[in-house]
Design a protein around this motif. Structure first.
Motif, PDB file in Angstrom:
ATOM      1  N   THR A 188      -6.598   8.637  -8.492  1.00 42.13           N
ATOM      2  CA  THR A 188      -5.225   8.210  -8.231  1.00 42.13           C
ATOM      3  C   THR A 188      -4.321   9.383  -8.557  1.00 42.13           C
ATOM      4  O   THR A 188      -4.108   9.705  -9.730  1.00 42.13           O
ATOM      5  CB  THR A 188      -4.834   6.991  -9.091  1.00 42.13           C
ATOM      6  OG1 THR A 188      -5.741   5.921  -8.846  1.00 42.13           O
ATOM      7  CG2 THR A 188      -3.427   6.524  -8.741  1.00 42.13           C
ATOM      8  N   ARG A 205     -10.975   8.838  -2.018  1.00 40.99           N
ATOM      9  CA  ARG A 205     -10.578   8.755  -3.427  1.00 40.99           C
ATOM     10  C   ARG A 205     -11.733   8.395  -4.353  1.00 40.99           C
ATOM     11  O   ARG A 205     -11.547   8.339  -5.565  1.00 40.99           O
ATOM     12  CB  ARG A 205      -9.456   7.727  -3.591  1.00 40.99           C
ATOM     13  CG  ARG A 205      -8.194   8.090  -2.807  1.00 40.99           C
ATOM     14  CD  ARG A 205      -7.032   7.190  -3.119  1.00 40.99           C
ATOM     15  NE  ARG A 205      -7.259   5.798  -2.798  1.00 40.99           N
ATOM     16  CZ  ARG A 205      -6.324   4.993  -2.275  1.00 40.99           C
ATOM     17  NH1 ARG A 205      -5.113   5.478  -2.006  1.00 40.99           N
ATOM     18  NH2 ARG A 205      -6.599   3.727  -2.031  1.00 40.99           N
ATOM     19  N   LEU A 206     -12.918   8.150  -3.815  1.00 38.77           N
ATOM     20  CA  LEU A 206     -14.043   7.723  -4.647  1.00 38.77           C
ATOM     21  C   LEU A 206     -14.849   8.918  -5.145  1.00 38.77           C
ATOM     22  O   LEU A 206     -15.134   9.847  -4.395  1.00 38.77           O
ATOM     23  CB  LEU A 206     -14.961   6.784  -3.862  1.00 38.77           C
ATOM     24  CG  LEU A 206     -16.204   6.288  -4.619  1.00 38.77           C
ATOM     25  CD1 LEU A 206     -15.783   5.348  -5.746  1.00 38.77           C
ATOM     26  CD2 LEU A 206     -17.172   5.586  -3.673  1.00 38.77           C
ATOM     27  N   PHE A 217     -14.590  -2.681  -2.409  1.00 35.88           N
ATOM     28  CA  PHE A 217     -13.527  -1.826  -2.931  1.00 35.88           C
ATOM     29  C   PHE A 217     -13.958  -0.365  -2.975  1.00 35.88           C
ATOM     30  O   PHE A 217     -13.199   0.537  -2.562  1.00 35.88           O
ATOM     31  CB  PHE A 217     -13.116  -2.294  -4.330  1.00 35.88           C
ATOM     32  CG  PHE A 217     -12.075  -1.429  -4.977  1.00 35.88           C
ATOM     33  CD1 PHE A 217     -10.784  -1.386  -4.494  1.00 35.88           C
ATOM     34  CD2 PHE A 217     -12.400  -0.641  -6.081  1.00 35.88           C
ATOM     35  CE1 PHE A 217      -9.818  -0.582  -5.091  1.00 35.88           C
ATOM     36  CE2 PHE A 217     -11.448   0.161  -6.684  1.00 35.88           C
ATOM     37  CZ  PHE A 217     -10.153   0.192  -6.192  1.00 35.88           C
ATOM     38  N   MET A 270      -5.713   2.253 -10.454  1.00 31.89           N
ATOM     39  CA  MET A 270      -6.329   1.592  -9.310  1.00 31.89           C
ATOM     40  C   MET A 270      -6.049   0.093  -9.303  1.00 31.89           C
ATOM     41  O   MET A 270      -6.105  -0.559  -8.260  1.00 31.89           O
ATOM     42  CB  MET A 270      -7.830   1.837  -9.287  1.00 31.89           C
ATOM     43  CG  MET A 270      -8.613   1.205 -10.403  1.00 31.89           C
ATOM     44  SD  MET A 270     -10.382   1.613 -10.248  1.00 31.89           S
ATOM     45  CE  MET A 270     -11.060   0.696 -11.629  1.00 31.89           C
ATOM     46  N   ARG A 319      -3.543  -1.373  -6.702  1.00 25.28           N
ATOM     47  CA  ARG A 319      -3.798  -1.302  -5.265  1.00 25.28           C
ATOM     48  C   ARG A 319      -4.097  -2.678  -4.685  1.00 25.28           C
ATOM     49  O   ARG A 319      -4.677  -3.543  -5.342  1.00 25.28           O
ATOM     50  CB  ARG A 319      -4.967  -0.359  -4.986  1.00 25.28           C
ATOM     51  CG  ARG A 319      -4.608   1.072  -5.338  1.00 25.28           C
ATOM     52  CD  ARG A 319      -5.772   2.015  -5.155  1.00 25.28           C
ATOM     53  NE  ARG A 319      -5.421   3.312  -5.706  1.00 25.28           N
ATOM     54  CZ  ARG A 319      -6.277   4.262  -6.000  1.00 25.28           C
ATOM     55  NH1 ARG A 319      -7.561   4.055  -5.791  1.00 25.28           N
ATOM     56  NH2 ARG A 319      -5.877   5.408  -6.501  1.00 25.28           N
ATOM     57  N   TYR A 347      -7.875  -3.822  -4.679  1.00 20.71           N
ATOM     58  CA  TYR A 347      -8.390  -4.151  -6.007  1.00 20.71           C
ATOM     59  C   TYR A 347      -7.790  -5.466  -6.496  1.00 20.71           C
ATOM     60  O   TYR A 347      -8.520  -6.383  -6.892  1.00 20.71           O
ATOM     61  CB  TYR A 347      -8.071  -3.042  -7.009  1.00 20.71           C
ATOM     62  CG  TYR A 347      -8.575  -3.381  -8.397  1.00 20.71           C
ATOM     63  CD1 TYR A 347      -9.851  -3.024  -8.788  1.00 20.71           C
ATOM     64  CD2 TYR A 347      -7.779  -4.110  -9.287  1.00 20.71           C
ATOM     65  CE1 TYR A 347     -10.335  -3.370 -10.039  1.00 20.71           C
ATOM     66  CE2 TYR A 347      -8.257  -4.463 -10.535  1.00 20.71           C
ATOM     67  CZ  TYR A 347      -9.534  -4.092 -10.910  1.00 20.71           C
ATOM     68  OH  TYR A 347     -10.002  -4.457 -12.142  1.00 20.71           O
ATOM     69  N   VAL A 389     -12.450   6.505  -9.661  1.00 26.68           N
ATOM     70  CA  VAL A 389     -11.550   6.451  -8.507  1.00 26.68           C
ATOM     71  C   VAL A 389     -10.378   7.385  -8.787  1.00 26.68           C
ATOM     72  O   VAL A 389      -9.816   7.387  -9.893  1.00 26.68           O
ATOM     73  CB  VAL A 389     -11.052   5.010  -8.256  1.00 26.68           C
ATOM     74  CG1 VAL A 389      -9.996   4.993  -7.160  1.00 26.68           C
ATOM     75  CG2 VAL A 389     -12.219   4.096  -7.884  1.00 26.68           C
ATOM     76  N   GLU A 411       0.820  -1.210   0.000  1.00 27.23           N
ATOM     77  CA  GLU A 411       0.000   0.000   0.000  1.00 27.23           C
ATOM     78  C   GLU A 411       0.856   1.263   0.000  1.00 27.23           C
ATOM     79  O   GLU A 411       0.503   2.256  -0.649  1.00 27.23           O
ATOM     80  CB  GLU A 411      -0.947  -0.031   1.192  1.00 27.23           C
ATOM     81  CG  GLU A 411      -2.050  -1.088   1.040  1.00 27.23           C
ATOM     82  CD  GLU A 411      -2.983  -1.167   2.220  1.00 27.23           C
ATOM     83  OE1 GLU A 411      -2.587  -0.727   3.325  1.00 27.23           O
ATOM     84  OE2 GLU A 411      -4.119  -1.665   2.046  1.00 27.23           O
ATOM     85  N   GLU A 443     -12.314   2.798  -0.955  1.00 27.08           N
ATOM     86  CA  GLU A 443     -11.818   4.001  -1.635  1.00 27.08           C
ATOM     87  C   GLU A 443     -12.508   5.252  -1.095  1.00 27.08           C
ATOM     88  O   GLU A 443     -11.888   6.317  -0.977  1.00 27.08           O
ATOM     89  CB  GLU A 443     -12.043   3.877  -3.140  1.00 27.08           C
ATOM     90  CG  GLU A 443     -11.147   2.854  -3.813  1.00 27.08           C
ATOM     91  CD  GLU A 443      -9.681   3.232  -3.733  1.00 27.08           C
ATOM     92  OE1 GLU A 443      -9.314   4.291  -4.271  1.00 27.08           O
ATOM     93  OE2 GLU A 443      -8.893   2.480  -3.139  1.00 27.08           O
TER      94      GLU A 443
END
Length: 412
Positions: free
Chosen positions: A283, A262-263, A253, A57, A60, A63, A281, A47, A257
């Motif tokens: 990143t 991050r979502l 997931f 994504m 990760r 995921y 998502v 991570e 996130e």
């Protein structure tokens, strides 16, 4: 080679480096390579590396591991490179055996997401590929970007013999600071989108954009999202990732996130009804689109274009410079995209390996789908024959010759 086992890993020692002929640059950088079969063992390291070096994504932990656990195809093989105590490269593989050959593929393959092998720099990537080659593994990496640090290192490594095939296109919208929708689309096309919204208002209807960013938001709208996904994919050649067997993996997931901030799920709500959504998502500076669905009855409002206009207009609040629309050209993507990146499939074997060309051709043919489809058909036929054979045994209850005839009478 002398190895030391560390928490279900194989860790190469400095003596191993000398025996393997590692060059001076790698020796100075003190790369250590580990092979793991339990992802939880390296979760925190994974991570941290993904947070520093990840651009997709798919790289990760949640995921990659969640997708693999849903598929259940192949065992884990995680090749990690450390510089001191810090992980600096990671290839998260699933390994499967094809006859006498071990083939490794990226975890999470097959969900329309660009794959990524994590590498902090080219030196770490070279150490990674050297170790994979030395282990004698055959690589089949699908839907990766050929210019990524790790992929570039692979293609330039003389230890590898690779075949690269352009598989598809990743379309995106670059939205640098100050970008507005009029910089991407014509005045006429944006006016048309406004006219659809105005027509709804004149008819007494309402159109609203709803943003989901928290776990509570996901919980509140999850059933609506699943319903629209089911309706939007019904009768179409599209996989519904919000339905079993992927539903629970995707739900977990997206909630994770959301917890990390991050979502971004953008919903289009007409008269209080959830009519469309775009699931993305974040990143770094990239907002990576994953799935988009809409109800056919709201198609006249052009929901995909309405949501794209909203995302471009909100790029500052979203804190992104790239709106990644994912793999595969569609009419919507083609008119919004201002950046197109080829994604490739790479099949590679160790240079000098006996039968290398034949191995690559076999893997390419197998993975292209024709042989896979045939094998699945044969498997299904075999299961059907065995099932009918068992049913015949129960019905007849006779001797060995009767059972054999029942089990073979339907063979093609």
């Amino acid at each position: 080679m002398v190895v030391t086992k560390v928490s279900r890993a194989v860790r190469a020692t400095s003596d191993d480096a000398d025996r393997a002929g590692i060059d001076d640059a790698d020796r100075i950088l003190s790369h250590t390579v580990c092979y793991y079969d339990n992802p939880e063992t390296i979760r925190s390291d994974w991570e941290r590396l993904a947070a520093r070096a990840g651009t997709r994504m798919s790289s990760r932990f949640l995921y990659a591991v969640g997708a693999h656990n849903t598929d259940g195809n192949g065992s884990f093989l995680l090749v990690a490179v450390y510089r001191g105590s810090e992980m600096v490269a990671l290839a998260p593989f699933a390994v499967r055996r094809m006859l006498t050959v071990e083939v490794v593929r990226l975890l999470g393959h097959g969900r329309g997401v660009v794959g990524e092998i994590l590498a902090e720099d080219a030196d770490a990537a070279r150490a990674l590929w050297r170790s994979v080659a030395d282990r004698g593994l055959v690589l089949h990496a699908d839907l990766v970007v050929g210019s990524d640090v790790a992929v570039s290192a692979l293609l330039n490594d003389p230890r590898w013999n690779c075949v690269v095939r352009v598989r598809d296109t990743n379309l995106s919208v670059d939205v640098p600071e100050g970008t507005v929708p009029a910089d991407i689309r014509s005045t006429r096309s944006l006016k048309r989108l406004r006219s659809y919204r105005a027509a709804l208002t004149r008819s007494g209807s309402s159109l609203e954009f709803e943003q989901l960013t928290t776990p509570a938001d996901v919980d509140r709208r999850w059933s609506d999202m699943c319903m629209v996904a089911a309706i939007g994919t019904s009768g179409r050649d599209r996989v519904n990732f919000l339905a079993p067997p992927n539903e629970q993996f995707v739900y977990r997931f997206l909630r994770a996130e959301a917890e990390l901030g991050r979502l971004v799920v953008l919903g289009l709500v007409i008269d209080g009804v959830w009519c469309a959504h775009d699931v993305s998502v974040r990143t770094g500076n990239r907002l990576e689109g994953w799935v988009t669905h809409y109800r056919p009855e709201c198609a006249h409002t052009q929901p995909g274009h309405q949501m794209m206009e909203w995302l471009v207009a909100q790029r500052k609040e979203l804190a992104v410079d790239v709106l990644d629309m994912g793999i595969g050209p569609t009419d919507l993507k083609m008119v919004w995209a201002n950046n197109r990146t080829p994604v490739v499939t790479i099949t590679g074997v160790q240079s000098g390996r006996i039968g290398a060309r034949a191995i690559v051709r076999a893997i390419e043919t197998w993975e292209s789908g024709s042989l896979v489809g045939r094998s699945r058909n044969l498997r299904d036929k075999a299961r059907s024959v065995l099932r009918r054979g068992r049913e015949a045994v129960v019905a007849v209850g006779g001797g060995r010759s009767i059972r054999l005839a029942a089990a073979t009478s339907s063979l093609p």
